[in-house]
Design a protein around this motif. Sequence first.
Motif, PDB file in Angstrom:
ATOM      1  N   MET A  19      37.807  43.809  49.662  1.00  0.00           N
ATOM      2  CA  MET A  19      39.212  43.833  48.769  1.00  0.00           C
ATOM      3  C   MET A  19      37.784  44.339  47.621  1.00  0.00           C
ATOM      4  SD  MET A  19      40.749  39.646  49.771  1.00  0.00           S
ATOM      5  CE  MET A  19      41.833  39.636  48.440  1.00  0.00           C
ATOM      6  N   ALA A  20      38.572  45.046  46.888  1.00  0.00           N
ATOM      7  CA  ALA A  20      37.905  45.276  45.463  1.00  0.00           C
ATOM      8  C   ALA A  20      37.813  44.824  45.229  1.00  0.00           C
ATOM      9  CB  ALA A  20      39.167  46.429  44.960  1.00  0.00           C
ATOM     10  N   PRO A  21      37.032  44.446  43.424  1.00  0.00           N
ATOM     11  CA  PRO A  21      36.890  43.339  42.971  1.00  0.00           C
ATOM     12  C   PRO A  21      38.310  42.730  42.017  1.00  0.00           C
ATOM     13  CG  PRO A  21      34.722  44.154  42.785  1.00  0.00           C
ATOM     14  CD  PRO A  21      35.684  45.071  43.337  1.00  0.00           C
ATOM     15  N   ALA A  22      38.745  43.848  41.863  1.00  0.00           N
ATOM     16  CA  ALA A  22      40.241  43.001  40.982  1.00  0.00           C
ATOM     17  C   ALA A  22      41.680  42.640  41.993  1.00  0.00           C
ATOM     18  CB  ALA A  22      40.833  44.777  40.151  1.00  0.00           C
ATOM     19  N   ALA A  23      41.223  43.425  43.061  1.00  0.00           N
ATOM     20  CA  ALA A  23      42.199  42.177  44.090  1.00  0.00           C
ATOM     21  C   ALA A  23      41.803  40.626  44.222  1.00  0.00           C
ATOM     22  CB  ALA A  23      42.412  43.496  45.407  1.00  0.00           C
ATOM     23  N   LEU A  24      40.461  40.784  45.049  1.00  0.00           N
ATOM     24  CA  LEU A  24      39.964  39.857  44.789  1.00  0.00           C
ATOM     25  C   LEU A  24      40.344  38.455  42.944  1.00  0.00           C
ATOM     26  CD1 LEU A  24      38.295  37.376  46.883  1.00  0.00           C
ATOM     27  CD2 LEU A  24      35.718  38.959  46.186  1.00  0.00           C
ATOM     28  N   GLU A  25      39.948  39.205  42.485  1.00  0.00           N
ATOM     29  CA  GLU A  25      40.038  37.790  40.873  1.00  0.00           C
ATOM     30  C   GLU A  25      41.214  38.045  41.229  1.00  0.00           C
ATOM     31  OE1 GLU A  25      37.118  38.730  37.093  1.00  0.00           O
ATOM     32  OE2 GLU A  25      39.016  40.198  37.677  1.00  0.00           O
ATOM     33  N   THR A  26      42.271  38.446  41.470  1.00  0.00           N
ATOM     34  CA  THR A  26      43.838  38.396  41.387  1.00  0.00           C
ATOM     35  C   THR A  26      44.355  37.649  42.219  1.00  0.00           C
ATOM     36  OG1 THR A  26      44.142  40.646  40.598  1.00  0.00           O
ATOM     37  CG2 THR A  26      46.585  39.639  42.031  1.00  0.00           C
ATOM     38  N   PHE A  27      43.671  37.666  43.651  1.00  0.00           N
ATOM     39  CA  PHE A  27      44.018  36.760  44.552  1.00  0.00           C
ATOM     40  C   PHE A  27      43.141  34.597  44.489  1.00  0.00           C
ATOM     41  CE2 PHE A  27      42.566  34.450  48.253  1.00  0.00           C
ATOM     42  CZ  PHE A  27      44.136  33.626  49.010  1.00  0.00           C
ATOM     43  N   SER A  46      39.962  17.645  46.540  1.00  0.00           N
ATOM     44  CA  SER A  46      39.575  17.796  45.420  1.00  0.00           C
ATOM     45  C   SER A  46      38.812  18.420  45.149  1.00  0.00           C
ATOM     46  CB  SER A  46      39.542  16.557  44.620  1.00  0.00           C
ATOM     47  OG  SER A  46      37.943  15.573  44.895  1.00  0.00           O
ATOM     48  N   GLY A  47      39.143  19.417  43.953  1.00  0.00           N
ATOM     49  CA  GLY A  47      37.928  20.211  42.825  1.00  0.00           C
ATOM     50  C   GLY A  47      38.383  22.045  43.924  1.00  0.00           C
ATOM     51  N   GLU A  48      37.551  22.393  44.010  1.00  0.00           N
ATOM     52  CA  GLU A  48      37.156  23.946  44.338  1.00  0.00           C
ATOM     53  C   GLU A  48      36.673  24.545  45.791  1.00  0.00           C
ATOM     54  OE1 GLU A  48      36.243  28.047  42.080  1.00  0.00           O
ATOM     55  OE2 GLU A  48      34.995  26.425  41.792  1.00  0.00           O
ATOM     56  N   SER A  49      36.937  24.596  46.403  1.00  0.00           N
ATOM     57  CA  SER A  49      36.653  25.260  47.816  1.00  0.00           C
ATOM     58  C   SER A  49      35.913  25.998  47.734  1.00  0.00           C
ATOM     59  CB  SER A  49      37.841  25.911  48.381  1.00  0.00           C
ATOM     60  OG  SER A  49      38.200  26.894  48.036  1.00  0.00           O
ATOM     61  N   VAL A  50      34.972  25.742  48.822  1.00  0.00           N
ATOM     62  CA  VAL A  50      33.336  26.564  48.828  1.00  0.00           C
ATOM     63  C   VAL A  50      33.645  28.093  48.932  1.00  0.00           C
ATOM     64  CG1 VAL A  50      31.468  27.427  50.828  1.00  0.00           C
ATOM     65  CG2 VAL A  50      32.299  24.672  50.421  1.00  0.00           C
ATOM     66  N   GLY A  51      34.426  28.158  49.905  1.00  0.00           N
ATOM     67  CA  GLY A  51      35.670  29.858  49.799  1.00  0.00           C
ATOM     68  C   GLY A  51      35.522  30.241  48.406  1.00  0.00           C
ATOM     69  N   HIS A  52      36.191  29.259  47.422  1.00  0.00           N
ATOM     70  CA  HIS A  52      36.832  29.201  46.624  1.00  0.00           C
ATOM     71  C   HIS A  52      35.875  30.690  45.266  1.00  0.00           C
ATOM     72  CE1 HIS A  52      39.467  29.948  42.282  1.00  0.00           C
ATOM     73  NE2 HIS A  52      40.524  30.135  43.254  1.00  0.00           N
ATOM     74  N   LYS A  53      34.641  29.148  45.346  1.00  0.00           N
ATOM     75  CA  LYS A  53      33.468  29.690  44.638  1.00  0.00           C
ATOM     76  C   LYS A  53      33.011  31.104  44.950  1.00  0.00           C
ATOM     77  CE  LYS A  53      32.275  24.876  43.665  1.00  0.00           C
ATOM     78  NZ  LYS A  53      31.634  22.963  43.864  1.00  0.00           N
ATOM     79  N   SER A  54      32.940  31.267  46.296  1.00  0.00           N
ATOM     80  CA  SER A  54      31.550  32.091  47.055  1.00  0.00           C
ATOM     81  C   SER A  54      32.481  33.881  46.693  1.00  0.00           C
ATOM     82  CB  SER A  54      31.816  32.220  48.848  1.00  0.00           C
ATOM     83  OG  SER A  54      31.075  33.217  49.025  1.00  0.00           O
ATOM     84  N   GLY A  55      33.894  33.714  46.178  1.00  0.00           N
ATOM     85  CA  GLY A  55      35.210  34.276  46.355  1.00  0.00           C
ATOM     86  C   GLY A  55      34.272  35.225  44.631  1.00  0.00           C
ATOM     87  N   ASN A 108      39.645  34.536  50.174  1.00  0.00           N
ATOM     88  CA  ASN A 108      38.999  33.749  49.393  1.00  0.00           C
ATOM     89  C   ASN A 108      37.624  34.469  49.641  1.00  0.00           C
ATOM     90  OD1 ASN A 108      40.435  31.744  48.433  1.00  0.00           O
ATOM     91  ND2 ASN A 108      39.560  30.425  49.211  1.00  0.00           N
ATOM     92  N   TRP A 109      36.995  34.735  50.557  1.00  0.00           N
ATOM     93  CA  TRP A 109      35.324  35.727  50.966  1.00  0.00           C
ATOM     94  C   TRP A 109      35.687  36.924  50.976  1.00  0.00           C
ATOM     95  CZ3 TRP A 109      31.350  32.665  51.863  1.00  0.00           C
ATOM     96  CH2 TRP A 109      31.690  31.517  52.269  1.00  0.00           C
ATOM     97  N   GLY A 110      36.659  37.735  50.094  1.00  0.00           N
ATOM     98  CA  GLY A 110      36.762  39.294  50.044  1.00  0.00           C
ATOM     99  C   GLY A 110      37.008  39.865  51.075  1.00  0.00           C
ATOM    100  N   HIS A 111      37.213  39.393  52.438  1.00  0.00           N
ATOM    101  CA  HIS A 111      38.001  40.130  53.663  1.00  0.00           C
ATOM    102  C   HIS A 111      39.405  39.933  54.115  1.00  0.00           C
ATOM    103  CE1 HIS A 111      37.670  42.261  56.989  1.00  0.00           C
ATOM    104  NE2 HIS A 111      38.321  41.349  57.331  1.00  0.00           N
TER     105      HIS A 111
END
Length: 115
Positions: A19-27, A46-55, A108-111
């Motif tokens: 995924m391109a950075p812009a597409a990942l950011e949108t997701f 609660s809170g942000e998932s590990v995958g979301h932070k990784s993204g 979330n992990w860019g794939h």
Amino acid sequence: MDDDARQQAYADFNEAVNMAPAALETFLDSEDSKRVGWKGEDGKGSGESVGHKSGKRIIEIKRTKKADLTDDDYAHMKKVVGYVHRHLAQGGPAEDKEHSDWRYSLMNWGHDPCK
């Protein structure tokens, strides 16, 4: 990490993250992105998932010049590659992969497995 290991981590990361950075950011701004993933020890979701932070970190890495990447960046790249490979090996749902939590977690992990 030696130069060969860095080169391999970089190549593996760029293969796994499709995924391109812009597409990942949108997701990452979507409700589907925020809804899926492991959110910590409290079990309350609660809170942000590990995958979301990784993204978010993946976006930073993708927007950084290769010469400016740190050992921490390369370590995260290896973590991303490991996650993507493990998650793909599990296989997705038999039906409607496009709208599945399995796909959203990978995204979330860019794939994006549907690309």
